[in-house]
Design a protein around this motif. Structure first.
Motif, short mmCIF file in Angstrom:
data_model
loop_
_atom_site.label_atom_id
_atom_site.label_comp_id
_atom_site.label_asym_id
_atom_site.label_seq_id
_atom_site.Cartn_x
_atom_site.Cartn_y
_atom_site.Cartn_z
N THR A 178 3.92 19.63 5.62
CA THR A 178 4.01 21.05 5.24
C THR A 178 2.90 21.48 4.29
O THR A 178 2.77 22.67 4.00
CB THR A 178 5.35 21.30 4.49
N GLU A 216 2.34 25.17 1.80
CA GLU A 216 3.13 25.30 0.57
C GLU A 216 2.55 26.43 -0.28
O GLU A 216 1.33 26.55 -0.41
CB GLU A 216 3.14 23.95 -0.19
N THR A 248 7.81 30.16 3.29
CA THR A 248 9.05 29.69 2.66
C THR A 248 9.41 28.32 3.22
O THR A 248 9.37 28.10 4.45
CB THR A 248 10.19 30.69 2.94
N LEU A 249 9.74 27.41 2.31
CA LEU A 249 10.14 26.06 2.73
C LEU A 249 11.65 25.90 2.56
O LEU A 249 12.28 26.62 1.77
CB LEU A 249 9.42 25.00 1.91
N GLU A 250 12.21 24.93 3.28
CA GLU A 250 13.66 24.68 3.22
C GLU A 250 13.91 23.28 3.78
O GLU A 250 13.33 22.90 4.79
CB GLU A 250 14.36 25.72 4.11
N GLY A 298 11.18 21.16 5.03
CA GLY A 298 10.34 21.65 6.13
C GLY A 298 9.99 23.12 5.95
O GLY A 298 10.24 23.71 4.89
N ILE A 299 9.43 23.70 7.00
CA ILE A 299 9.09 25.12 6.96
C ILE A 299 10.26 25.91 7.53
O ILE A 299 10.71 25.65 8.65
CB ILE A 299 7.79 25.39 7.76
N LYS A 300 10.74 26.83 6.75
CA LYS A 300 11.93 27.60 7.15
C LYS A 300 11.56 28.59 8.27
O LYS A 300 10.57 29.34 8.15
CB LYS A 300 12.47 28.37 5.94
N THR A 354 8.41 31.94 11.05
CA THR A 354 8.43 31.62 9.61
C THR A 354 8.54 32.90 8.78
O THR A 354 8.69 33.99 9.33
CB THR A 354 7.14 30.88 9.20
N SER A 390 12.55 23.79 9.79
CA SER A 390 13.97 23.83 9.42
C SER A 390 14.54 25.09 10.07
O SER A 390 14.15 26.21 9.71
CB SER A 390 14.09 23.89 7.90
N ARG A 424 16.77 20.39 9.66
CA ARG A 424 15.47 19.91 10.13
C ARG A 424 15.77 18.65 10.93
O ARG A 424 16.38 17.72 10.40
CB ARG A 424 14.56 19.60 8.94
#
Ligand code: FAD
Ligand code: NDP
Length: 426
Positions: free
Chosen positions: A264, A268, A272-274, A277-279, A286, A299, A310
């Motif tokens: 990821t 970054e 947005t990450l979650e 992973g990448i949300k 995304t 994710s 994920r």
């Protein structure tokens, strides 16, 4: 220096191959699509690397396992990409991304711009160094993520001066590689921290079925401990491993499979990450509307469980990739992604499939001393997960279909009595 494409797939693994095929089905024009991959070869079916690729007789080699043969679809060779006007930019790492400007910068200094980006960067293998153990760059210590790793593992196996292997990790890589090493007539010790193999999916009862078979093939299980250090000879080769419990094992070859981290880092602070992973939403989109993420790195909302997950498995990579392409190319007619988690493995002559989720009470069925058995997971009165070893195509289809329906189960002993009959009857 720069090039512009309408669609760019970043990463050239499983998801990239399935996305490319879907793009052609949806009518992408010549020159509109490119795939950028750090690997020097066109997308291939990564699962082959721990199975057919490691066989001593007639091993699988490219071009035989380019995507999308794993889903019984066309085999996409480099020639196929050329014929379909898809640019394959191979052996090329993207070193930075700017989602506001819609550009990627390669390590070679080229700027590639896009209208739509699909992130399919997958994951990297966790290193022992991240757990405080040094020396895993020794020539006879192997990880297994890509073709280069698998080629190296075969090389180390073939040139090994002795025949003792230590496999670190009792997950998917550990179990599949240990089986392959045994088939190559190598003595295997498996070391992992949990009380049994495949700790996140198997129950103790399921695990012991496979462990008993591995033991019958000479595999030595060393559980509840981890590696503390390597023992080296003066040439820097590993000759053994020291374990935290104070014991040690001789090693001519070490294979490490201790999990992964999604790739990821390029995004970054931009997306947005979650869950590591990448949300993405149910269109695989995304937090930036021009950018989609698929496969191991994404994710995504798993509708039947009402939460995002994920998933690190090939079926999710294939289906999320196809869905993202459909959502980009046919936004008005593409429904939400509605995915039933599906994991499988093949080791020795075993073959199992799992659908759904493994929480709640477990109900076993079949003959645990025979070739076919399974388990259901019942949570809050509904069947939500199914595992089957040694099933037929029809039986696997039946457990998948019924698990998706989440049928109500009032009586666990009746479910146990019916066993596989429960899903076949529905
Ligand atoms: P990947 O297939 O990992 O592809 C990611 C690609 O992105 C790679 O080519 C990588 O080089 C490239 N990349 C990353 N960063 C960059 C960058 N900055 N610039 C350029 N390129 C980049 N799953 C199952 O369900 N069943 C199995 O039997 C099974 N067996 C497996 C066996 C092995 C040995 C491994 C490693 C995995 C296995 N899996 C299996 C998991 C499955 O292969 C993955 O879930 C799947 O490959 C994920 O696809 P992906 O496209 O998201 O990522
Ligand atoms: P897994 O997550 O499956 O397993 C990692 C294993 O290593 C776990 O048992 C974990 O224990 C253990 N572990 C963690 N830290 C240490 C440590 N320091 N020392 C020893 N053991 C440790 O990952 P793998 O590496 O096996 O697989 C990598 C990826 O490849 C995964 O995404 C997997 O899904 C995929 N893959 C899938 C296959 C399939 O679906 N058939 C086949 C091969 C690979 P704990 O659980 O306690 O953390």
């Amino acid at each position: 220096m720069g090039r512009a494409f309408v669609y760019v797939i970043l990463g050239g693994g499983v998801a990239a191959g399935y996305a490319a095929l879907e793009f052609t089905k949806k009518g992408v024009a010549n020159g509109e699509l490119c795939i950028i991959s750090e690997e020097p070869v066109a997308p291939y079916e990564r699962p082959a690397l721990s199975k057919g690729f490691l066989l001593p007789e007639a091993p699988a080699r490219l071009p035989a396992f380019h995507t999308c043969v794993g889903a019984n679809e066309e085999r996409l060779t480099p020639k196929w990409y050329k014929e379909h006007g898809i640019e394959l930019i191979l052996g090329t790492r993207v070193k930075s991304a700017d989602v506001r400007r819609k550009t990627l910068l390669t390590a070679a200094g080229e700027t590639i711009s896009y209208k739509f980006l699909i992130i399919a960067t997958g994951a990297r293998a966790l290193k022992l160094e991240e757990f405080g153990v040094s020396g895993s760059d020794a020539e006879n210590v192997c990880y297994l993520r890509d073709l280069a790793d698998a080629t190296r593992l075969v090389d180390v196996m073939q040139n090994s001066t002795g025949d003792n292997a230590v496999v670190i990790g009792g997950g998917y890589i550990g179990m599949e590689v240990a089986a392959s090493l045994v088939i190559n007539k190598i003595n295997v010790s498996m070391v992992f921290p949990e009380p049994h193999c495949m700790g996140r999916l198997f129950t103790p009862k399921i695990a012991s079925y496979y462990e008993d078979f591995y033991k019958s093939k000479g595999v030595n299980f060393v559980k509840g401990t981890v590696l503390s250090s390597f023992v080296f000879n003066p040439d820097g080769k590993v000759t053994g491993v020291n374990l935290k419990d104070g014991s040690n094992l001789p090693a001519d070859l070490v294979v490490v499979g201790i999990g992964i981290r999604p790739n990821t880092s390029l995004f970054e602070g931009q997306l947005t990450l979650e869950k590591g992973g990448i949300k993405v939403n149910s269109r695989l989109q995304t937090s930036n509307t021009s950018v989609y993420a698929v496969g191991d790195v994404a994710s995504f909302p798993v509708k039947i469980f009402g939460e995002s997950r994920r998933l690190e498995h090939v079926d999710a990579a294939r289906k999320s990739a196809r869905h993202a392409v459909a959502a980009i190319m046919e936004p008005d007619t593409t429904p939400d992604f509605d995915y039933l988690p599906f994991f499988y493995s093949r080791v020795f002559s075993f073959s199992w499939q799992f659908y759904g989720d493994n929480v709640g009470e477990t109900v076993y069925f079949g003959d645990f001393s025979g070739p076919s058995f399974g388990a259901y997971w019942v949570h809050k009165g509904h069947l939500i997960g199914s595992f089957l070893e040694g099933g037929s195509k029809e039986e696997y289809e039946a457990i998948a279909k019924v698990t998706r329906l989440k049928p109500a189960v009032d009586d666990l002993s009746e479910l146990e009595r019916q066993g596989l009959g429960f899903v076949v009857a529905l």
